[in-house]
Scaffold this motif. Structure first.
Motif, PDB file in Angstrom:
ATOM      1  N   ASP A 130      49.021  40.384  29.386  1.00 61.32           N
ATOM      2  CA  ASP A 130      47.736  39.541  29.903  1.00 61.32           C
ATOM      3  C   ASP A 130      47.858  37.911  29.644  1.00 61.32           C
ATOM      4  O   ASP A 130      46.970  37.525  30.110  1.00 61.32           O
ATOM      5  CB  ASP A 130      46.458  40.305  29.254  1.00 61.32           C
ATOM      6  N   ARG A 131      48.726  37.391  29.077  1.00 63.42           N
ATOM      7  CA  ARG A 131      48.770  36.255  29.007  1.00 63.42           C
ATOM      8  C   ARG A 131      49.033  35.342  30.420  1.00 63.42           C
ATOM      9  O   ARG A 131      48.725  34.329  30.469  1.00 63.42           O
ATOM     10  CB  ARG A 131      49.781  35.808  27.933  1.00 63.42           C
ATOM     11  N   HIS A 132      50.017  35.844  31.037  1.00 67.88           N
ATOM     12  CA  HIS A 132      50.397  35.333  32.353  1.00 67.88           C
ATOM     13  C   HIS A 132      49.761  36.097  33.579  1.00 67.88           C
ATOM     14  O   HIS A 132      49.713  35.640  34.546  1.00 67.88           O
ATOM     15  CB  HIS A 132      51.778  35.235  32.365  1.00 67.88           C
ATOM     16  N   ARG A 133      50.025  37.418  33.527  1.00 72.92           N
ATOM     17  CA  ARG A 133      49.734  38.256  34.581  1.00 72.92           C
ATOM     18  C   ARG A 133      48.148  38.578  34.886  1.00 72.92           C
ATOM     19  O   ARG A 133      47.502  39.538  34.299  1.00 72.92           O
ATOM     20  CB  ARG A 133      50.436  39.407  34.583  1.00 72.92           C
ATOM     21  N   LEU A 134      47.452  37.516  35.551  1.00 75.68           N
ATOM     22  CA  LEU A 134      46.056  37.463  35.554  1.00 75.68           C
ATOM     23  C   LEU A 134      45.529  37.727  36.986  1.00 75.68           C
ATOM     24  O   LEU A 134      46.355  37.528  37.962  1.00 75.68           O
ATOM     25  CB  LEU A 134      45.733  36.123  35.054  1.00 75.68           C
ATOM     26  N   THR A 135      44.087  38.359  37.128  1.00 71.01           N
ATOM     27  CA  THR A 135      43.447  38.558  38.390  1.00 71.01           C
ATOM     28  C   THR A 135      43.321  37.279  38.900  1.00 71.01           C
ATOM     29  O   THR A 135      43.386  36.039  38.181  1.00 71.01           O
ATOM     30  CB  THR A 135      42.346  39.331  38.169  1.00 71.01           C
ATOM     31  N   ARG A 136      42.769  36.963  40.071  1.00 75.00           N
ATOM     32  CA  ARG A 136      42.401  35.936  40.784  1.00 75.00           C
ATOM     33  C   ARG A 136      40.872  35.216  39.930  1.00 75.00           C
ATOM     34  O   ARG A 136      41.004  33.951  39.772  1.00 75.00           O
ATOM     35  CB  ARG A 136      41.960  36.053  42.168  1.00 75.00           C
ATOM     36  N   GLY A 137      40.312  36.277  38.930  1.00 75.28           N
ATOM     37  CA  GLY A 137      39.516  35.619  38.195  1.00 75.28           C
ATOM     38  C   GLY A 137      39.788  35.345  36.977  1.00 75.28           C
ATOM     39  O   GLY A 137      38.839  34.962  35.972  1.00 75.28           O
ATOM     40  N   GLY A 138      40.848  35.385  36.583  1.00 75.82           N
ATOM     41  CA  GLY A 138      41.629  34.996  35.132  1.00 75.82           C
ATOM     42  C   GLY A 138      41.481  36.158  34.341  1.00 75.82           C
ATOM     43  O   GLY A 138      41.684  35.890  33.073  1.00 75.82           O
ATOM     44  N   LYS A 139      41.365  37.400  34.619  1.00 76.04           N
ATOM     45  CA  LYS A 139      41.182  38.350  33.743  1.00 76.04           C
ATOM     46  C   LYS A 139      42.826  39.108  33.572  1.00 76.04           C
ATOM     47  O   LYS A 139      43.535  39.064  34.496  1.00 76.04           O
ATOM     48  CB  LYS A 139      40.367  39.615  34.323  1.00 76.04           C
ATOM     49  N   GLY A 140      42.971  39.654  32.579  1.00 74.14           N
ATOM     50  CA  GLY A 140      44.395  40.395  32.263  1.00 74.14           C
ATOM     51  C   GLY A 140      44.358  41.557  33.249  1.00 74.14           C
ATOM     52  O   GLY A 140      43.455  42.423  33.668  1.00 74.14           O
ATOM     53  N   THR A 141      45.535  42.089  33.692  1.00 77.40           N
ATOM     54  CA  THR A 141      45.783  42.970  34.514  1.00 77.40           C
ATOM     55  C   THR A 141      46.620  44.098  33.953  1.00 77.40           C
ATOM     56  O   THR A 141      46.857  45.122  34.771  1.00 77.40           O
ATOM     57  CB  THR A 141      46.966  42.451  35.769  1.00 77.40           C
ATOM     58  N   PHE A 142      46.682  44.220  32.735  1.00 75.72           N
ATOM     59  CA  PHE A 142      47.581  45.182  32.032  1.00 75.72           C
ATOM     60  C   PHE A 142      46.894  46.495  32.237  1.00 75.72           C
ATOM     61  O   PHE A 142      47.846  47.391  32.497  1.00 75.72           O
ATOM     62  CB  PHE A 142      47.494  44.781  30.343  1.00 75.72           C
ATOM     63  N   ALA A 143      45.546  46.833  31.860  1.00 74.49           N
ATOM     64  CA  ALA A 143      45.067  48.137  31.967  1.00 74.49           C
ATOM     65  C   ALA A 143      45.373  48.765  33.401  1.00 74.49           C
ATOM     66  O   ALA A 143      45.861  49.992  33.508  1.00 74.49           O
ATOM     67  CB  ALA A 143      43.832  47.927  31.826  1.00 74.49           C
TER      68      ALA A 143
END
Ligand code: SF4
Length: 397
Positions: A130-143
């Motif tokens: 989640d440090r780098h792989r972010l949604t367009r709104g800046g949230k983490g994508t891990f989950a």
């Protein structure tokens, strides 16, 4: 007279659009929502099959944007059309490289029905991913990526992950292995975060990166083999058969020969050599476009000025590699896109990228071979892993 091309890999861009915005993304057009039409798909395969250059086994990789933003039905239609056009006896396999967030039971069914190779981009535990792989709104994508991975697992879909290594993950090979083991992930490809296209990596410029990556890979490899839970580490298991091979088998680097890889953009534009060139801009090389499937045959593209200029400069770089590099017999001249982005030209040799992807793994394996290291004996048959069919050959994640 040069040898005719042999097309082994076709990279198709169903859309340049990506639903997320990773901080290290190299794709310049990830907001572009254009899509590949079925006319473009058909024109592509007409060109490839009519050329007579198609290898007996063809890997078709759907990539260069997030492929799963297209509907499942779109792929079903595309796969059926392609199967209907394929010459008898051709072994064709589809593959996707995805961020995993849109995987659903319907996708799993498609993957199983059509035996699609699946690669998921996953950088390790949530704190790293989640440090780098972010949604367009800046949230983490891990989950959501892990939800997708669990769906693949529960539906029995074979997959590998591509994991981008950052400064933090490079320092924790044991933690990375623990994470993959706990998640039941047993086929892993690593990419060190690099400078490419629109992205500048500070890690990539660091002195000592080669040694840090070597230490990471050595430790990960040994610990993974000891644990016995990882079937495939690309950096080791894809390199081994290139090092230990009969004399009469030449090293073939499909990135340095015209149409070894054919890369087709959503609008039908064609590039070759490194797939990452598709979408990059450079007036010297007509933005790396050698033609369009709607207007040119592959022989016309091969003879065209754009292809000839690219080929000339890439071939000059390969000859420099051949003359100067003791790793040439396992590498075959490197990745043109990295020569261009790191050295400013294709007509060059060594790169940071080749140090990490070619020299480090080769050194580790040769060292283990010399010492008859038990880490090698725990590999039953490296060629049996699914990597040959997986879209691991690009550095894109
Ligand atoms: S390892 Fe680097 S310098 Fe050596 S052949 Fe490959 S690209 Fe060229």
């Amino acid at each position: 007279m040069p040898e005719p091309p042999v097309i082994e890999t076709l990279v198709l861009q169903p859309t340049p659009f990506c639903n997320i915005a990773c901080s290290y993304c190299y794709l310049p057009n990830r907001n572009d929502r254009s899509v590949m039409t079925h006319e473009t798909i058909e024109a592509t395969f007409v060109r490839v099959f009519d050329s007579g250059w198609c290898a007996p086994e063809l890997n078709v990789i759907w990539h260069a944007g997030e492929p799963l933003v297209m509907p499942v039905a779109w792929y079903r239609d595309a796969f059926d059309r392609i199967a209907g056009m394929a010459p008898a006896g051709l072994r064709l396999r589809h593959a996707v490289q995805t961020n995993g967030m849109l995987i659903s039971p319907a996708w799993c069914e498609l993957f199983r029905t059509y035996d699609v190779g699946v690669g998921v981009s996953l950088d390790g535990p949530a704190a790293l991913h989640d440090r780098h792989r972010l949604t367009r709104g800046g949230k983490g994508t891990f989950a959501r990526t892990m939800d997708g991975i669990r769906l693949l697992q529960s539906h029995g879909v074979d997959f590998h992950v591509i994991s981008v290594l950052t400064a933090e993950s490079l320092g924790d090979p044991d933690g990375m292995l623990r994470f993959f083991q706990d998640a039941g992930i047993d086929q892993i490809c690593f990419n060190v975060e690099e400078s490419e296209g629109a992205h500048e990596s500070s890690l990539f410029a660091e002195a000592g990166l080669r040694n840090r990556f070597a230490a990471f890979l050595d430790r990960f490899w040994r610990a993974a083999r000891t644990a016995g839970t990882v079937r495939f580490i690309r950096e080791i298991d894809a390199m081994l058969p290139r090092i230990v091979r009969p004399d009469e088998i030449d090293m073939r680097n499909e990135q340095v020969v015209p149409f070894g890889m054919v890369n087709v953009a959503a609008n039908g534009d064609v590039s070759s050599f490194s797939p990452e060139l598709l979408g990059l801009r450079d007036a010297r090389y007509a933005d790396f476009i050698v033609g369009n499937v709607h207007t040119h045959t592959l022989p016309e593209m091969l003879a065209g000025r754009s292809m000839q200029r690219l080929w000339r400069d890439i071939a000059t770089g390969v000859e420099r590699c051949r003359a100067t590099c003791e790793y040439f017999s396992v590498c075959g001249g490197g990745a043109p896109v990295n020569k261009l982005t790191e050295n400013g030209g294709f007509d060059s040799d060594r790169t940071r990228f080749c140090e990490l992807t070619q020299m480090v793994p080769t050194d580790l394996i040769l060292d283990a071979l010399e010492r008859i290291d038990p880490v090698l004996q725990q590999i039953d048959d490296p060629s049996s892993a699914s990597h040959g069919r997986a879209p691991c050959q690009t550095s894109a994640a």
